[in-house]
Design a protein around this motif. Sequence first.
Motif, PDB file in Angstrom:
ATOM      1  N   PHE C   5       0.820  -1.379  -0.017  1.00  0.00           N
ATOM      2  CA  PHE C   5      -0.138   0.692  -0.008  1.00  0.00           C
ATOM      3  C   PHE C   5       0.390   1.514  -0.035  1.00  0.00           C
ATOM      4  CE2 PHE C   5      -2.973  -2.886   2.627  1.00  0.00           C
ATOM      5  CZ  PHE C   5      -3.385  -3.050   1.595  1.00  0.00           C
ATOM      6  N   ASN C   6       0.081   2.660  -0.250  1.00  0.00           N
ATOM      7  CA  ASN C   6       1.208   3.438  -0.718  1.00  0.00           C
ATOM      8  C   ASN C   6       1.050   4.575   0.942  1.00  0.00           C
ATOM      9  OD1 ASN C   6      -0.634   5.666  -1.074  1.00  0.00           O
ATOM     10  ND2 ASN C   6      -1.108   4.716  -3.058  1.00  0.00           N
ATOM     11  N   ASN C   7       0.955   5.251   1.249  1.00  0.00           N
ATOM     12  CA  ASN C   7       1.428   5.809   2.361  1.00  0.00           C
ATOM     13  C   ASN C   7       0.491   6.667   2.569  1.00  0.00           C
ATOM     14  OD1 ASN C   7       2.542   3.752   3.529  1.00  0.00           O
ATOM     15  ND2 ASN C   7       4.495   4.987   3.882  1.00  0.00           N
ATOM     16  N   ARG C   8       0.510   6.878   1.436  1.00  0.00           N
ATOM     17  CA  ARG C   8      -1.176   8.635   1.232  1.00  0.00           C
ATOM     18  C   ARG C   8      -2.168   8.786   1.479  1.00  0.00           C
ATOM     19  NH1 ARG C   8       4.479  10.257  -0.860  1.00  0.00           N
ATOM     20  NH2 ARG C   8       5.611  11.480   0.309  1.00  0.00           N
ATOM     21  N   ASP C   9      -2.695   7.651   0.689  1.00  0.00           N
ATOM     22  CA  ASP C   9      -3.858   7.732  -0.146  1.00  0.00           C
ATOM     23  C   ASP C   9      -4.532   6.349   1.329  1.00  0.00           C
ATOM     24  OD1 ASP C   9      -3.800   8.009  -2.275  1.00  0.00           O
ATOM     25  OD2 ASP C   9      -3.257   6.648  -3.739  1.00  0.00           O
ATOM     26  N   PRO C  10      -5.962   6.926   1.846  1.00  0.00           N
ATOM     27  CA  PRO C  10      -6.299   6.640   2.545  1.00  0.00           C
ATOM     28  C   PRO C  10      -5.913   4.423   2.813  1.00  0.00           C
ATOM     29  CG  PRO C  10      -7.713   7.484   1.810  1.00  0.00           C
ATOM     30  CD  PRO C  10      -6.838   7.622   1.085  1.00  0.00           C
ATOM     31  N   VAL C  11      -5.652   3.830   3.508  1.00  0.00           N
ATOM     32  CA  VAL C  11      -6.128   2.611   3.342  1.00  0.00           C
ATOM     33  C   VAL C  11      -7.110   1.716   2.826  1.00  0.00           C
ATOM     34  CG1 VAL C  11      -5.017   0.244   4.510  1.00  0.00           C
ATOM     35  CG2 VAL C  11      -3.652   2.713   4.817  1.00  0.00           C
ATOM     36  N   TYR C  12      -8.172   1.724   3.267  1.00  0.00           N
ATOM     37  CA  TYR C  12      -9.638   0.443   3.026  1.00  0.00           C
ATOM     38  C   TYR C  12      -9.762   1.086   1.856  1.00  0.00           C
ATOM     39  CZ  TYR C  12     -12.670   5.215   2.965  1.00  0.00           C
ATOM     40  OH  TYR C  12     -13.640   6.212   1.992  1.00  0.00           O
ATOM     41  N   ILE C  13      -9.688   2.294   0.528  1.00  0.00           N
ATOM     42  CA  ILE C  13      -9.694   2.736  -0.058  1.00  0.00           C
ATOM     43  C   ILE C  13      -8.764   1.648  -1.663  1.00  0.00           C
ATOM     44  CG2 ILE C  13      -9.341   4.702  -2.861  1.00  0.00           C
ATOM     45  CD1 ILE C  13     -10.923   6.677  -0.343  1.00  0.00           C
ATOM     46  N   THR C  50      -9.343  -0.842  10.120  1.00  0.00           N
ATOM     47  CA  THR C  50      -9.409   0.168   8.188  1.00  0.00           C
ATOM     48  C   THR C  50     -10.220  -1.743   7.543  1.00  0.00           C
ATOM     49  OG1 THR C  50      -7.463   0.570   8.604  1.00  0.00           O
ATOM     50  CG2 THR C  50      -7.697   0.579   6.468  1.00  0.00           C
ATOM     51  N   LYS C  53     -13.827  -0.854   7.616  1.00  0.00           N
ATOM     52  CA  LYS C  53     -14.693  -0.336   6.722  1.00  0.00           C
ATOM     53  C   LYS C  53     -14.258  -0.133   5.680  1.00  0.00           C
ATOM     54  CE  LYS C  53     -13.803   5.177   6.717  1.00  0.00           C
ATOM     55  NZ  LYS C  53     -12.314   6.566   7.063  1.00  0.00           N
TER      56      LYS C  53
ATOM     57  N   GLU D 188       2.836   1.507  10.287  1.00  0.00           N
ATOM     58  CA  GLU D 188       2.155   3.054   9.740  1.00  0.00           C
ATOM     59  C   GLU D 188       0.648   2.192   9.461  1.00  0.00           C
ATOM     60  OE1 GLU D 188       4.060   5.560   7.111  1.00  0.00           O
ATOM     61  OE2 GLU D 188       2.151   6.653   6.944  1.00  0.00           O
ATOM     62  N   HIS D 189       0.894   0.880   8.910  1.00  0.00           N
ATOM     63  CA  HIS D 189      -0.242   0.967   8.469  1.00  0.00           C
ATOM     64  C   HIS D 189      -1.698   0.589   9.694  1.00  0.00           C
ATOM     65  CE1 HIS D 189       1.235   0.965   4.325  1.00  0.00           C
ATOM     66  NE2 HIS D 189       0.290   1.275   4.332  1.00  0.00           N
ATOM     67  N   GLU D 209      -6.417   7.049   8.591  1.00  0.00           N
ATOM     68  CA  GLU D 209      -7.411   6.986   7.789  1.00  0.00           C
ATOM     69  C   GLU D 209      -7.624   8.412   7.277  1.00  0.00           C
ATOM     70  OE1 GLU D 209      -6.175   4.165   5.983  1.00  0.00           O
ATOM     71  OE2 GLU D 209      -8.567   3.771   5.611  1.00  0.00           O
ATOM     72  N   ARG D 212      -5.124  10.926   5.321  1.00  0.00           N
ATOM     73  CA  ARG D 212      -4.900  10.098   4.184  1.00  0.00           C
ATOM     74  C   ARG D 212      -6.111  10.808   3.430  1.00  0.00           C
ATOM     75  NH1 ARG D 212      -3.969   4.547   6.517  1.00  0.00           N
ATOM     76  NH2 ARG D 212      -1.697   5.260   7.250  1.00  0.00           N
ATOM     77  N   GLN D 213      -6.634  10.405   4.058  1.00  0.00           N
ATOM     78  CA  GLN D 213      -8.404  10.375   2.663  1.00  0.00           C
ATOM     79  C   GLN D 213      -8.680  12.628   2.567  1.00  0.00           C
ATOM     80  OE1 GLN D 213     -11.815   9.281   4.140  1.00  0.00           O
ATOM     81  NE2 GLN D 213     -12.599   8.670   1.820  1.00  0.00           N
ATOM     82  N   GLY D 216      -4.455  13.739   1.934  1.00  0.00           N
ATOM     83  CA  GLY D 216      -3.440  12.744   1.346  1.00  0.00           C
ATOM     84  C   GLY D 216      -2.346  12.776   1.641  1.00  0.00           C
ATOM     85  N   LYS D 217      -1.873  12.146   2.721  1.00  0.00           N
ATOM     86  CA  LYS D 217      -0.267  12.838   3.682  1.00  0.00           C
ATOM     87  C   LYS D 217       0.006  11.615   4.186  1.00  0.00           C
ATOM     88  CE  LYS D 217      -0.477  17.211   4.559  1.00  0.00           C
ATOM     89  NZ  LYS D 217      -0.425  18.693   5.126  1.00  0.00           N
ATOM     90  N   SER D 218       0.955  10.933   4.477  1.00  0.00           N
ATOM     91  CA  SER D 218       1.435   9.700   4.776  1.00  0.00           C
ATOM     92  C   SER D 218       1.586  10.189   6.827  1.00  0.00           C
ATOM     93  CB  SER D 218       2.402   8.982   4.401  1.00  0.00           C
ATOM     94  OG  SER D 218       3.760   9.652   4.431  1.00  0.00           O
ATOM     95  N   ASP D 221       4.699  12.167   6.485  1.00  0.00           N
ATOM     96  CA  ASP D 221       4.611  13.414   5.667  1.00  0.00           C
ATOM     97  C   ASP D 221       4.168  14.547   7.178  1.00  0.00           C
ATOM     98  OD1 ASP D 221       4.981  12.761   2.728  1.00  0.00           O
ATOM     99  OD2 ASP D 221       2.904  12.003   2.651  1.00  0.00           O
TER     100      ASP D 221
END
Lengths: 278, 403, 127, 229
Positions: C5-13, C50, C53, D188-189, D209, D212-213, D216-218, D221
């Motif tokens: 997963f990338n860290n910048r998009d919401p994980v659930y998406i 997550t 969700k 992180e997750h 979450e 991120r939503q 858009g930052k980790s 970040d």
Amino acid sequence: MKSYIKLVNFEINRFIKIYLTLLIITLLSQFIGVIVIAKSKMDQAHEVMGEQNLSEQAYLHDYGGFTFAHFASTLWFVGPIALCIIALLFYCLMIWYRDWFGKNTFAYRLLMLPTARISLYFSKASAILLFIIGLLAFQLIILPLENTLFESLIQDNFLQTSMDVSSILQSNVMLGIILPPYFSDFLISYGIGMMFVFVLFTSILFERSFRLKGIVFGILYIIAAVLLYLSPLFILSNETYSVLYSEEIFAIFLVLGILITAASIVIGNWLISKRVLV
Amino acid sequence: MKRYITSIILVCMSIVIIGTYYGKKMVSANDFPNYSIKTLEGHESEIKNVRLKGTVEKDDISSNVTITSNETIYQSQQSFMDRLTGNNEPKIAELKKKHRSFMRGKQNIYSFYQDEDFIAYAEAVYKFESANKFMFNIGLLDLASNKEISFEHAIPGETSNGLHVLDVQLIHSKLKVVTKNYLYINDEEQSEVHLYTFDLANQKLLNDEVIITPEQMKMGYDVIDTMENTPLQPRKSIVFIKRSDASSQSGALVNNTEKPVIFEYVYEKNQLETIQLPETLANRVVTSQNYLFGDKLYIINQDAKGMHVTTFDIRNQAITNDETFLIHNSDWAGAFPLVIKNDRVYVLGTSDFEINKTANLRPQLFIAELNTGKILYKGEVIPKNPDQKYNTKPFVLHSLEIK
Amino acid sequence: MNVTFNNRDPVYIQVVRYFKEQIANGNLMAGQEIPSRRELAAMLKINPNTAQKAYKEMEEQGLITTERNYPSKITTNENILHGVREELIVAAVDSFMQSIRPLNISIDELLHIVQEKYSQESSKEVL
Amino acid sequence: MIEVNQLTKKFGRKKVLDGVSFTANKGEITCLIGINGVGKTTTLKAIMGLTPINKGSILIDGETINKNTYEKVAFIPDAITMLPQMTIKQAMQFMQDFYKKWNQERATELLTFFKLDEKTRISELSKGNTAKINLLMGLAIDVDYILMDEPFSGIDIFSREQITEVFTSHLIEDRGVIITTHEINDIEHLIDKVILLDNGIVLKEFNTEQMRQEEGKSVVDVMREVYIG
């Protein structure tokens, strides 16, 4: 209450190996001592008789015979008792510090037990008391055996008197203190002893709570407690005759003792519940 | 349960062993023997009030013992409180019960005076802070109003070598305190007897008088003891005896031809008067035990015929009674415990174990009528259990008390 | 299952997207049971919240159905499944177009290159 | 819910925590991040009553810490908390003795999961296995909250994987977890909530979450923004 008993049991088991070692040292030293001393006393007597050309009767008339008290004053006998006393005094400190020492901070575990923390305090004090009483009991058991052995090693004529346990205990100053002839004195001795243990524990907790500053508090606390306890002596010693009756003086000491013990427990409870650091 | 085994063993063993040890001690009082008074002559009711005191030794440890007609009490059997308050004189214990506040700090039986209206007390106490070292600690209790007077007064003169109170009397509201003061004169320890007179109301020392000088003391003056339990009683005078052989410079007995003399210091008269002794008594007084009771001086001697008790009335200077009692024991050494009370003479023939090791004599108790010489009672102290191995253990009776 | 997963998009998406891919490429069939939320979280090393969700999102989109006391299943609704495939293709083409358009390449040339690359990748996969 | 309100803690004159407030919910994993300083561990100790605080309050489901809350919250420090001479079995026995809510089945399950032998002595455990045993001691009590101090620091990768696996498993169930760490990458997750601490204050508190939503930052970040500026 249940966890208090479990904690006492736990504290006893933690020390039991060293404790048994102490008992074995006492046993060995005293029994070997009986043999060594009895033999050397007899050898000495025969030597003197030979040198001075004395008959047995003449020797006994001039020098007297032997009693167990002769042995009870030797290092063989007193040494292990002193060792046990020192070991237990030292363990009064270690019983706390061993929980904090090293990277294994067992103190975390103990302080997070779902029980009133004062139980820890009481369990440690109880363990110390039980260790002391256990040592006394042990000494009381082996003493008559040592006595029998001693008497069997000394030639009949040379045995001045056959002593029993309570006589032996009174023949020696140190023994007279650790096992006084009266039960009331026993209670007083060990009551004062336990008061001191509580004072010491509380001063340790001062150190454990405030560290460097706590050492100062702790030492001051011990000094204050001792001075307070002995204060009647200072006040009364100014007078050659005592204005107070002896039963009143006793009552004062009793009240002071209870007061100091209670204060130590209350302060100890506050420190261990609210102030102690891990 | 298995995990608790060491703790359980430790706790149980300790309690059982220590409990047994002290429990046994409490029951058997150190295995010290019990004694009883075995009646040889007379009726047992005579010894109801008698208490014999002494020590029993076992394994080089001695314990105080009190023997009465029906029990043997060892100090170790006493309750904690009894031991704590000490073995006070019964009289002091009694006063303490009645006048607790007044009796504080007062212990010396010779320092007390008691009559129907007052209890007075005067004791010389050592003071660390005072330069004079010794002070008088004086107290007076008015029994009617329960009012107390208490004060301290400096003792004039040199007292650094100590002094002790011989008698305290209250004469016409003045407190008379007789003391023996110790002095160093020419590097030699000497003593003198003082009489201090206090005005209690004003807490003032009125007079300090030497009634026996050091020179007289050297000549063998000595105060005659009053009979047991009587020092508190009011008396008009204090009586001294001069026995010149009592102390000699070299320590050896000097065969002095000078006859013993008795002096009486009558408080009201403020002077030392000589009392003439009849010729017969004068010789006996040299070696006798003498006791004073009121106006009566008892002179007690022992010889092969028995014990002679002569009653001499010092007021009338006459012998009022002279009896010989068939009480005799050649092994009795020196002075023996004796009490004259209720017209009876109580005598304890002590048996010192060290002396009588082989003879194994038993202490004997005699009670005789003072006026007739008739023996009312004779008994001996014997171990209750004759088989006990302590039969021949050191056992000394040194005093007797009559309640 | 190994997903990064990338860290910048919401994980659930990202989880939803992963499921859509699996549906689109046929790894997940209509009506197939899917792991529980907890299992999924453990598999993907993500927070169970997550995963929860993500499932909720998929339920809302009609991708999965859940009946009480039974494991969730992929929907059997063909329309939705087709829609997923189309949506992914269109989205992929869209993003491809976005990056290729600035190069100003002719459609023929582009198609030729795409054809070549695509068959090369496929044969590689076969090997 | 664990509520930390205006927590202030001084060591000598130095304020290690200066009015720290945050909440940690049941069923969520809350991560205390601080790149330096001792604030994180101190916060956990303060929650457990292992260090006195100068100001503020800490409530666990509305209660201040007391002997009952020790059945509710488990603290897993980064040091051995059992006597080194104990075997794992004895250590578990000790826990069972004192905690009513000790769950021996779960303890056994965890032991199997971690592939550890109950005859092993505590002193013989590697750093990674120590962390696992600490975790076991905490998880096998049916507590509602678990506080972990740097569970991943200084341990081998496989132990980390196992511990991570625990976090996503049923063993955590609906418990609330507070983790401290200075290194976010591995987890992180896993985490729901991040609290960024620095110099004794909370710089930022956010839901991962959501961050991120919405932005858009980790986590990294945000950390970069907050700590470096």
